[in-house]
Scaffold this motif. Structure first.
Motif, PDB file in Angstrom:
ATOM      1  N   GLN A 158       0.832  -1.192   0.000  1.00  0.00           N
ATOM      2  CA  GLN A 158       0.000   0.000   0.000  1.00  0.00           C
ATOM      3  C   GLN A 158       0.874   1.253   0.000  1.00  0.00           C
ATOM      4  O   GLN A 158       1.805   1.385   0.784  1.00  0.00           O
ATOM      5  N   ARG A 159       0.563   2.164  -0.896  1.00  0.00           N
ATOM      6  CA  ARG A 159       1.328   3.401  -0.978  1.00  0.00           C
ATOM      7  C   ARG A 159       0.354   4.562  -1.163  1.00  0.00           C
ATOM      8  O   ARG A 159      -0.348   4.640  -2.169  1.00  0.00           O
ATOM      9  N   ILE A 160       0.286   5.422  -0.190  1.00  0.00           N
ATOM     10  CA  ILE A 160      -0.628   6.562  -0.255  1.00  0.00           C
ATOM     11  C   ILE A 160       0.189   7.845  -0.186  1.00  0.00           C
ATOM     12  O   ILE A 160       0.992   8.035   0.729  1.00  0.00           O
ATOM     13  N   GLU A 161      -0.004   8.700  -1.163  1.00  0.00           N
ATOM     14  CA  GLU A 161       0.695   9.974  -1.176  1.00  0.00           C
ATOM     15  C   GLU A 161      -0.344  11.091  -1.242  1.00  0.00           C
ATOM     16  O   GLU A 161      -1.170  11.124  -2.150  1.00  0.00           O
ATOM     17  N   VAL A 162      -0.318  11.968  -0.269  1.00  0.00           N
ATOM     18  CA  VAL A 162      -1.252  13.089  -0.214  1.00  0.00           C
ATOM     19  C   VAL A 162      -0.455  14.384  -0.314  1.00  0.00           C
ATOM     20  O   VAL A 162       0.494  14.606   0.450  1.00  0.00           O
ATOM     21  N   LEU A 163      -0.846  15.232  -1.269  1.00  0.00           N
ATOM     22  CA  LEU A 163      -0.144  16.499  -1.444  1.00  0.00           C
ATOM     23  C   LEU A 163      -0.520  17.481  -0.336  1.00  0.00           C
ATOM     24  O   LEU A 163      -1.681  17.552   0.084  1.00  0.00           O
ATOM     25  N   THR A 164       0.459  18.229   0.101  1.00  0.00           N
ATOM     26  CA  THR A 164       0.172  19.316   1.046  1.00  0.00           C
ATOM     27  C   THR A 164      -0.447  20.476   0.270  1.00  0.00           C
ATOM     28  O   THR A 164      -0.421  20.508  -0.977  1.00  0.00           O
ATOM     29  N   ASP A 165      -1.004  21.442   0.984  1.00  0.00           N
ATOM     30  CA  ASP A 165      -1.600  22.612   0.321  1.00  0.00           C
ATOM     31  C   ASP A 165      -0.564  23.340  -0.532  1.00  0.00           C
ATOM     32  O   ASP A 165      -0.859  23.804  -1.642  1.00  0.00           O
ATOM     33  N   GLU A 166       0.638  23.444  -0.002  1.00  0.00           N
ATOM     34  CA  GLU A 166       1.701  24.133  -0.741  1.00  0.00           C
ATOM     35  C   GLU A 166       2.072  23.374  -2.010  1.00  0.00           C
ATOM     36  O   GLU A 166       2.245  23.967  -3.081  1.00  0.00           O
ATOM     37  N   GLN A 167       2.172  22.037  -1.899  1.00  0.00           N
ATOM     38  CA  GLN A 167       2.502  21.222  -3.071  1.00  0.00           C
ATOM     39  C   GLN A 167       1.407  21.315  -4.126  1.00  0.00           C
ATOM     40  O   GLN A 167       1.685  21.398  -5.325  1.00  0.00           O
ATOM     41  N   PHE A 168       0.152  21.325  -3.674  1.00  0.00           N
ATOM     42  CA  PHE A 168      -0.951  21.401  -4.624  1.00  0.00           C
ATOM     43  C   PHE A 168      -0.981  22.759  -5.323  1.00  0.00           C
ATOM     44  O   PHE A 168      -1.269  22.863  -6.522  1.00  0.00           O
ATOM     45  N   SER A 169      -0.650  23.815  -4.576  1.00  0.00           N
ATOM     46  CA  SER A 169      -0.591  25.151  -5.165  1.00  0.00           C
ATOM     47  C   SER A 169       0.503  25.218  -6.223  1.00  0.00           C
ATOM     48  O   SER A 169       0.309  25.786  -7.308  1.00  0.00           O
ATOM     49  N   ASN A 170       1.653  24.615  -5.928  1.00  0.00           N
ATOM     50  CA  ASN A 170       2.755  24.589  -6.897  1.00  0.00           C
ATOM     51  C   ASN A 170       2.377  23.789  -8.137  1.00  0.00           C
ATOM     52  O   ASN A 170       2.734  24.159  -9.263  1.00  0.00           O
ATOM     53  N   LEU A 171       1.641  22.701  -7.925  1.00  0.00           N
ATOM     54  CA  LEU A 171       1.219  21.878  -9.051  1.00  0.00           C
ATOM     55  C   LEU A 171       0.272  22.655  -9.960  1.00  0.00           C
ATOM     56  O   LEU A 171       0.370  22.579 -11.193  1.00  0.00           O
ATOM     57  N   ASN A 172      -0.634  23.436  -9.373  1.00  0.00           N
ATOM     58  CA  ASN A 172      -1.551  24.247 -10.170  1.00  0.00           C
ATOM     59  C   ASN A 172      -0.807  25.274 -11.011  1.00  0.00           C
ATOM     60  O   ASN A 172      -1.177  25.546 -12.160  1.00  0.00           O
ATOM     61  N   GLU A 173       0.247  25.840 -10.448  1.00  0.00           N
ATOM     62  CA  GLU A 173       1.057  26.808 -11.196  1.00  0.00           C
ATOM     63  C   GLU A 173       1.728  26.140 -12.390  1.00  0.00           C
ATOM     64  O   GLU A 173       1.795  26.711 -13.484  1.00  0.00           O
ATOM     65  N   VAL A 174       2.224  24.935 -12.157  1.00  0.00           N
ATOM     66  CA  VAL A 174       2.853  24.186 -13.254  1.00  0.00           C
ATOM     67  C   VAL A 174       1.829  23.887 -14.332  1.00  0.00           C
ATOM     68  O   VAL A 174       2.093  24.032 -15.534  1.00  0.00           O
TER      69      VAL A 174
END
Length: 236
Positions: free
Chosen positions: A181-197
């Motif tokens: 089992q491998r679960i990866e949850v983005l932090t708010d900061e990571q998700f914000s950076n992903l949206n910029e990308v």
């Protein structure tokens, strides 16, 4: 004892060895199923000749007569006692055509079980044999592979026991548990950076596919298989 010198005869694949007793032993060499086999054909004083040995070799290659190994396996089969290699052949004969993952199992057997377990009887096995197998595979493969190989070995032996082709083990082969089992949850900061990308990425087609994977939890290859019939325009 050093290997006796084999002398060629007029027949291809037929050799003779001179014995100190004055007798001669004939040997034959041939290939069957891609494997080179050498067998003792018989002694001259027992009536064996180069011509007879050659005919025996021809019959072996054509499948008209059993090899010595095949004869031994047949006698063991009749006695309800097969080696692991023999159990594997019977397992394939009974289930090969219906077996899912046949090629995968075959590769696992040939790569990890054939050499070290193929010639063993089930009542020869001890827990240390399983420990050594597990340790050897773990040096170069993931824990999941270790479990899959042990499960295949257990399946082969259980088949042999059910068909009364071998005695049962005196211990249980335990399959190590694997946490995949491998679960990866983005932090708010990571998700914000992903949206910029996503916003700046030049190929928005790729971005849309990436968003689909991110928001639906699809496997990366699944969006590529989608068709219009998979889209429900009413429910969204």
């Amino acid at each position: 004892m050093p290997r006796q010198t084999r002398q060629k005869t007029r027949y291809s694949g037929v050799f003779v060895v001179d014995l100190s007793s004055g007798d001669q032993t004939f040997y034959i060499r041939f290939k069957k199923d891609g494997k080179l086999i050498e067998e003792r054909a018989g002694r001259k004083k027992q009536g064996m000749t180069g011509a007879k040995a050659n005919q025996l070799r021809v019959d072996r290659m054509a499948g008209k007569s059993e090899t010595n190994a095949e004869k031994r396996e047949r006698l063991l089969f009749q006695a309800g006692r097969l080696r692991i290699g023999g159990l594997w052949k019977e397992y394939l004969r009974h289930k090969g055509g219906k077996l899912k993952g046949f090629r995968t199992d075959e590769n696992r057997y040939q790569n990890h079980l054939s050499k070290s377990f193929g010639k063993k009887f089930t009542d020869d096995l001890v827990p240390l044999d399983i420990d050594k197998l597990e340790s050897t595979i773990a040096k170069t493969h993931a824990a999941k592979t270790v479990g899959n190989v042990l499960e295949l070995l257990r399946r082969i032996i259980n088949f042999g026991i059910a068909k009364q082709l071998c005695p049962p083990l005196t211990f249980k082969i335990r399959i190590p548990s694997v946490d995949n089992q491998r679960i990866e949850v983005l932090t708010d900061e990571q998700f914000s950076n992903l949206n910029e990308v996503w916003d700046e990425y030049p190929d928005q087609h790729i971005v849309n596919m990436h968003k689909l994977i991110a928001w639906t939890g699809m496997r990366p290859a699944e969006p590529c298989k989608l068709k219009w019939k998979n889209i429900d325009s009413e429910l969204g």
